[in-house]
Design an enzyme around this catalytic site. Structure first.
Site, PDB file in Angstrom:
ATOM      1  N   TYR A  32      -9.590   5.058   8.041  1.00 19.28           N
ATOM      2  CA  TYR A  32      -9.672   5.471   9.261  1.00 19.28           C
ATOM      3  C   TYR A  32     -10.644   6.556   9.219  1.00 19.28           C
ATOM      4  O   TYR A  32     -10.541   7.640   8.837  1.00 19.28           O
ATOM      5  CB  TYR A  32      -8.185   5.895   9.870  1.00 19.28           C
ATOM      6  CG  TYR A  32      -7.214   4.862  10.053  1.00 19.28           C
ATOM      7  CD1 TYR A  32      -6.351   4.593   8.904  1.00 19.28           C
ATOM      8  CD2 TYR A  32      -6.690   4.184  11.300  1.00 19.28           C
ATOM      9  CE1 TYR A  32      -5.380   3.758   8.881  1.00 19.28           C
ATOM     10  CE2 TYR A  32      -5.860   3.394  11.286  1.00 19.28           C
ATOM     11  CZ  TYR A  32      -5.161   3.307  10.315  1.00 19.28           C
ATOM     12  OH  TYR A  32      -3.894   2.381  10.396  1.00 19.28           O
ATOM     13  N   HIS A  90       0.845  -1.084  -0.089  1.00 17.45           N
ATOM     14  CA  HIS A  90      -0.004  -0.245  -0.097  1.00 17.45           C
ATOM     15  C   HIS A  90       0.857   1.195  -0.023  1.00 17.45           C
ATOM     16  O   HIS A  90       1.853   1.240   0.628  1.00 17.45           O
ATOM     17  CB  HIS A  90      -0.950   0.228   1.093  1.00 17.45           C
ATOM     18  CG  HIS A  90      -2.275  -0.825   1.215  1.00 17.45           C
ATOM     19  ND1 HIS A  90      -3.345  -0.757   1.776  1.00 17.45           N
ATOM     20  CD2 HIS A  90      -2.296  -1.898   0.184  1.00 17.45           C
ATOM     21  CE1 HIS A  90      -4.143  -1.687   1.360  1.00 17.45           C
ATOM     22  NE2 HIS A  90      -3.705  -2.490   0.281  1.00 17.45           N
ATOM     23  N   LYS A 145       1.615  -0.353  15.344  1.00 11.62           N
ATOM     24  CA  LYS A 145       3.053  -0.381  15.583  1.00 11.62           C
ATOM     25  C   LYS A 145       3.443  -1.515  16.141  1.00 11.62           C
ATOM     26  O   LYS A 145       4.413  -1.904  16.562  1.00 11.62           O
ATOM     27  CB  LYS A 145       3.288   0.957  16.249  1.00 11.62           C
ATOM     28  CG  LYS A 145       3.371   2.208  15.520  1.00 11.62           C
ATOM     29  CD  LYS A 145       4.591   2.287  14.652  1.00 11.62           C
ATOM     30  CE  LYS A 145       4.093   3.032  13.501  1.00 11.62           C
ATOM     31  NZ  LYS A 145       4.597   2.579  12.149  1.00 11.62           N
ATOM     32  N   PRO A 154      -4.102   0.026  18.978  1.00  6.34           N
ATOM     33  CA  PRO A 154      -3.654  -0.561  17.832  1.00  6.34           C
ATOM     34  C   PRO A 154      -3.851   0.504  16.565  1.00  6.34           C
ATOM     35  O   PRO A 154      -3.432   0.159  15.470  1.00  6.34           O
ATOM     36  CB  PRO A 154      -4.501  -1.621  17.420  1.00  6.34           C
ATOM     37  CG  PRO A 154      -5.900  -1.355  18.247  1.00  6.34           C
ATOM     38  CD  PRO A 154      -5.269  -0.528  19.556  1.00  6.34           C
ATOM     39  N   TYR A 176       3.947   6.565  10.341  1.00  4.75           N
ATOM     40  CA  TYR A 176       3.290   5.435   9.866  1.00  4.75           C
ATOM     41  C   TYR A 176       4.046   4.385   9.247  1.00  4.75           C
ATOM     42  O   TYR A 176       3.815   3.180   9.562  1.00  4.75           O
ATOM     43  CB  TYR A 176       1.841   5.767   9.138  1.00  4.75           C
ATOM     44  CG  TYR A 176       0.939   4.808   9.110  1.00  4.75           C
ATOM     45  CD1 TYR A 176      -0.144   4.742   9.849  1.00  4.75           C
ATOM     46  CD2 TYR A 176       0.966   3.785   7.839  1.00  4.75           C
ATOM     47  CE1 TYR A 176      -1.078   3.876   9.662  1.00  4.75           C
ATOM     48  CE2 TYR A 176       0.096   2.958   8.047  1.00  4.75           C
ATOM     49  CZ  TYR A 176      -0.964   2.852   8.989  1.00  4.75           C
ATOM     50  OH  TYR A 176      -2.035   1.906   8.847  1.00  4.75           O
TER      51      TYR A 176
END
Ligand code: APR
Ligand code: PHB
Length: 389
Positions: A201, A72, A296, A292, A384
């Site tokens: 998200y 991704h 990570k 979560p 990220y």
């Protein structure tokens, strides 16, 4: 029995450490209290940072990951009825993330371990640590009904948050830092093609929701719920209805499918310092956990054991203990970066039960900032994909 490194726990941390040591010709024994079937069926997270992928591939356990993992280049943030793409790769000089379930990583590592012929014992009971501050620490346990004793040079506590290694350290040695959240995630695995190419998200007035995936035909979805939510109150129809509300947008539909698995997990931030006591080294969830939201947990666990494996190899090669002495500090720098990022993502995206209008406006201002400022989006993106400290 005698070995060089006694490893407690066959999760990603313990299994990866065992494999990295094997590649350097260093003996270890891995002790796991669950069965192989249980460990291989447990559904966990699924986002791998580039450096996690590189480590697994470099260690020769990434063949299926390279074949089946889905690369991704961005994620979507949704709020106020709109989606905003965070172009991770564009903002980080081409870095990517790979979607590949932790469960699959664990299966690959177990297969690799068994192929080496080195010991990996499942269904071990009553693991106890003795004399960890001596040069001959021992693990006592029961296996197939018989008491066993394993003498080691070092013990690696890779037994997760609920394991025995951290609690076996005498009171006063470790300092714990933690934060509880008043919410948790209800997660489902559904047999349906993901409705979005990228993770979504969503920060919604009814609470957070996340659309993720495991494969072209498996979706993974989460809803923010109360920390003590009873999953029995969530029949599949209610879950889908809530997901439609929180993820829905005009002109976009969430496709439903059979729910294969569901469960509620609480959320917590937790770190112990230092990550070492004598010849016991804590790694992964045994030493720290993150909520979560930032994806990570697995990546930190792999980072810890990379540092630990390098330090152990150096010690055996040249008797140089300095890398072992730096282990805790070196890991904790990364751990705290990830703790901050995970807390920040979590706080920005979730609806706290007691939120006042001021708090809501602060969160929305932060979301708008990330969605419109390249600097703010870059900060999210570099964390990220995995920030190199
Ligand atoms: N004796 C032996 N093994 C134990 C014991 C014990 N007393 N207690 C726990 N274990 C085992 C667990 O059954 C599990 O297989 O230790 C293993 C720990 O693995 P994980 O919990 O997966 O932890 P870790 O390897 O550090 O990986 C961290 O897991 O929870 C996720 O989000 C987290 O992705 C992160 C990753
Ligand atoms: C998952 O797919 O399980 C997942 C993805 C992203 C997260 C957390 C979990 O932030």
């Amino acid at each position: 029995m005698r070995t060089r490194v006694g490893i407690v726990g066959a999760g990603p941390a313990g299994l990866t450490l065992a494999h990295l040591l094997h590649l350097e010709g260093i003996d270890s024994v891995v002790l796991e209290n669950r069965s192989r079937e249980y460990v291989e069926a447990r559904i966990r997270a699924g986002v791998l940072e580039q450096r996690t992928v590189d480590l697994l591939v470099g260690a020769g356990v990434g063949e299926r990951l390279l074949r089946e993992g889905i690369v991704h280049h961005g994620i979507e943030l949704q709020f106020g009825g709109e989606r905003h793409r965070v172009p991770l790769s564009e903002l980080t000089g081409g870095k990517t993330i790979v979607i590949y379930g932790q469960t699959e990583v664990v299966k690959d590592l177990i297969e690799a371990r068994l192929a080496t012929g080195r010991p990996l014992l499942f269904e071990v009971d009553d693991v106890r640590l003795e004399e960890v501050t001596s040069t001959r620490p021992r693990l006592r346990f029961r296996h197939e009904g018989r008491p066993q004793e394993l003498e080691c040079d070092l013990i690696a506590g890779c037994d997760g948050f609920h394991g025995v290694c951290r609690p076996s350290v005498p009171p006063g040695v470790l300092t714990a830092f933690s934060r509880e959240y008043a919410y948790g995630w209800l997660g489902i695995l559904a047999a349906v093609a993901p409705s979005s190419d990228e993770l979504v998200y969503s920060s919604h007035e009814r609470g957070f929701a996340l659309l993720s995936l495991r494969s072209p035909s498996l979706s993974r979805l989460y809803l923010q719920v109360r920390a003590d939510e009873d999953v029995a109150e969530w029949p599949d129809e209610r879950i889908w209805a809530e997901l439609h509300l929180r993820l829905g947008l005009p002109g976009w539909t969430l496709t439903e499918g059979p729910v294969l698995e569901k469960g509620v997990t609480g959320m917590r931030s937790y770190v112990v310092e230092p990550m070492r006591h004598g010849n016991l080294f804590l790694a992964g969830d045994a030493a720290h956990i993150v909520p979560p939201t930032g994806a990570k947990g697995l990546n930190l666990a792999i980072h810890d054991v990379r540092v630990l494996a390098n330090a152990i190899v150096r010690w055996y090669r040249s008797g140089d203990e300095s890398a072992l002495e730096r282990y805790s500090d070196e890991c904790l720098r990364h751990v705290w970066r990830a703790e901050h990022f995970s807390w920040w993502m979590t706080s920005m995206l979730h609806l706290p039960p007691d939120e006042d209008p001021f708090g809501l406006r602060l969160r929305l201002a932060q979301l708008h900032y990330v969605a419109t400022s390249r600097a703010a989006a870059t900060s999210l993106a570099e964390n990220y994909v995995g920030f190199e400290l």
